[in-house]
Write an enzyme that holds these catalytic residues in place. Structure first.
Site: not given
Ligand code: ADP
Ligand code: MG
Length: 431
Positions: A54, A143, A146, A202
């Site tokens: 975060h 989902g 990862l 990501d």
């Protein structure tokens, strides 16, 4: 040879040519579907973030690794503008035309939108791409936090670029200087075609990952550094709660709003700040009382987490790089920072849940586990632990048994290797 608990021989696990297994199995699927072999395979890994949760949308620091779980796209260029897709893990098929850029059919399945999005944005940026027949398959759990979605859009990006390139027959080298630009394009695909307002981490790690290295990424400047990650006989072990992350989106938006509110209030006392990244912990401590209690907790977590990432990276960089399989002090401290990160996510940021806390508590009570935390947005998804190889068997047995007793379902456990980022395999590898 000693067998480990996951059914793999540890030596085999290191030596196994997983890459060629991966290639031959998807090539076979392609041939079954389209009747002849593919000309290339694009492959992009999922990721796990070791520390720095975060922090991305607060302009802060993250430290993810690419893992040896991939989304693969086996493909063959077409001479026309059609794209024929078969997604074998979800048993779906879809076709679209590269020239029909502005109309996405209502019926287009969710997974196809990532590919339509990639094709559309690549063309909008003037990139040469071509139609193709393609089979999509992978082993990044869907989902689970990862980042199967980033792996899908990254492998789709490379597949479309490879299809449009003359180089593809010998494997398409992903240009080093374009990786960040392509990561940004894939992030836009998530925003504009999947409706997920994610950060840049990501897609960046899926493209830039490096074997046995973590990626220290500054989410503001996008500067990055590959930091050696010698795990000294330990394994990155991921446990999937298998809990749906229903709260994740609404709570994620609330956390973003609290962080922005904190910056707005603190601006009155600390000038020249535009995000929590700009606030030193010592300055925050002087002014935290000015904030409503909830905002205070959220901001404290983010500021402390940014400090933890910097500390974690500095520990790894100043460590003796000739480490054997003995657990060294730097790694123990690294694990301690992971534990502290989880505590902050649980108590101050409040994005954990009972399943994640349980997995973390079990892991931490096992000798040989040097650190464990939830990873990803929270409210479900996965934990990441650093586990010594001698403790893997106990880890697997106890985590499965105790989680099943208290939650009623069995978690999934993945033993991961820190892997290279996305690549395209051509004729040489396919033959
Ligand atoms: P994650 O945390 O795994 O990224 P997301 O909800 O962001 O979870 O993305 C999952 C979506 O990505 C799936 O619903 C699907 O549309 C797409 N996807 C991921 N893996 C695959 C796959 N192997 N085949 C087809 N689509 C996939
Ligand atoms: Mg995702």
């Amino acid at each position: 040879m000693k067998k480990n608990v996951l059914g793999n021989d540890l030596r085999t696990l290191r030596n196994l040519d997983q890459q060629s297994n991966r290639i031959s199995s998807i090539a076979q699927k392609f041939e079954e579907t389209f009747g002849s072999p593919p000309t290339f395979i694009a492959s992009a890994p999922g990721r796990v973030n070791l520390i720095g949760e975060h922090t991305d949308y607060n302009d802060g620091y993250v430290f993810p690794v690419a893992i040896d779980k991939y989304i693969n796209i086996a493909a063959r260029q077409r001479t026309d503008r059609r794209v024929t897709l078969h997604a074998s893990d979800v048993n779906g098929s879809w076709e679209f035309n590269l020239d029909a850029r502005h109309s996405i059919s209502q019926q287009a399945p969710a997974w196809s939108r990532y590919l339509i999005g990639v094709a559309s944005l690549l063309q909008a940026f003037g990139r040469k791409i071509a139609g193709m027949d393609a089979v999509i398959t992978g082993d990044v759990p869907i989902g689970a936090g990862l980042s199967s979605s980033a792996a899908l859009s990254v492998s789709a990006t490379l597949a479309f670029l490879a299809a449009g390139s003359e180089l593809v027959a010998d494997g398409f080298p992903v240009p080093e200087n374009e990786k960040k630009e392509l990561a940004a394009l894939c992030q836009r695909v998530e925003h504009e075609f999947a409706g997920v307002n994610c950060g840049i981490m990501d897609q960046t790690i899926s493209l830039l990952g490096k074997e046995n290295h973590g990626l220290f990424l500054d989410c503001r400047s996008l500067e990055h550094e590959h930091v050696p990650l010698n795990l000294a006989g330990h394994y990155i072990t991921i446990c999937n709660t298998k809990v749906k992350r229903e709260l994740a989106t609404s709570e994620y938006n609330k956390r973003r709003a609290e962080c922005a509110k904190g910056v707005d209030i603190l601006k009155q006392w600390i000038p020249n700040i535009s995000s929590l990244r700009d606030i030193a912990l010592t300055d925050f401590k002087k002014h935290e009382e000015e904030l409503p209690i909830l905002t205070q907790k959220r901001c404290r977590y983010v500021i402390e987490e940014n400090t933890r990432v910097l500390d974690a990276v500095s520990l790894l960089k100043t460590r003796n790089q000739q480490i054997t399989e003995k657990t060294d002090e730097a790694l123990i401290q690294f694990g301690g920072l992971m534990n502290a990160s989880h505590n902050g996510l649980r108590d101050d940021y409040e994005v954990s849940c009972k399943e994640l806390d349980l997995l973390t508590d079990i892991a931490r009570s096992i000798t040989g586990v040097i650190g464990c935390r939830m990873t990803g947005a929270g409210f479900g998804g996965c934990t990441v632990s650093i586990v010594h190889k001698d403790a893997l068997e106990t880890f697997q047995t106890r985590v499965k048994k105790e989680y099943r007793e208290q939650i009623g379902i069995e978690p999934e456990i993945y033993l991961c290797r820190v892997s290279d980022g996305a690549q395209v395999f051509g004729r040489k590898e396919l033959s």
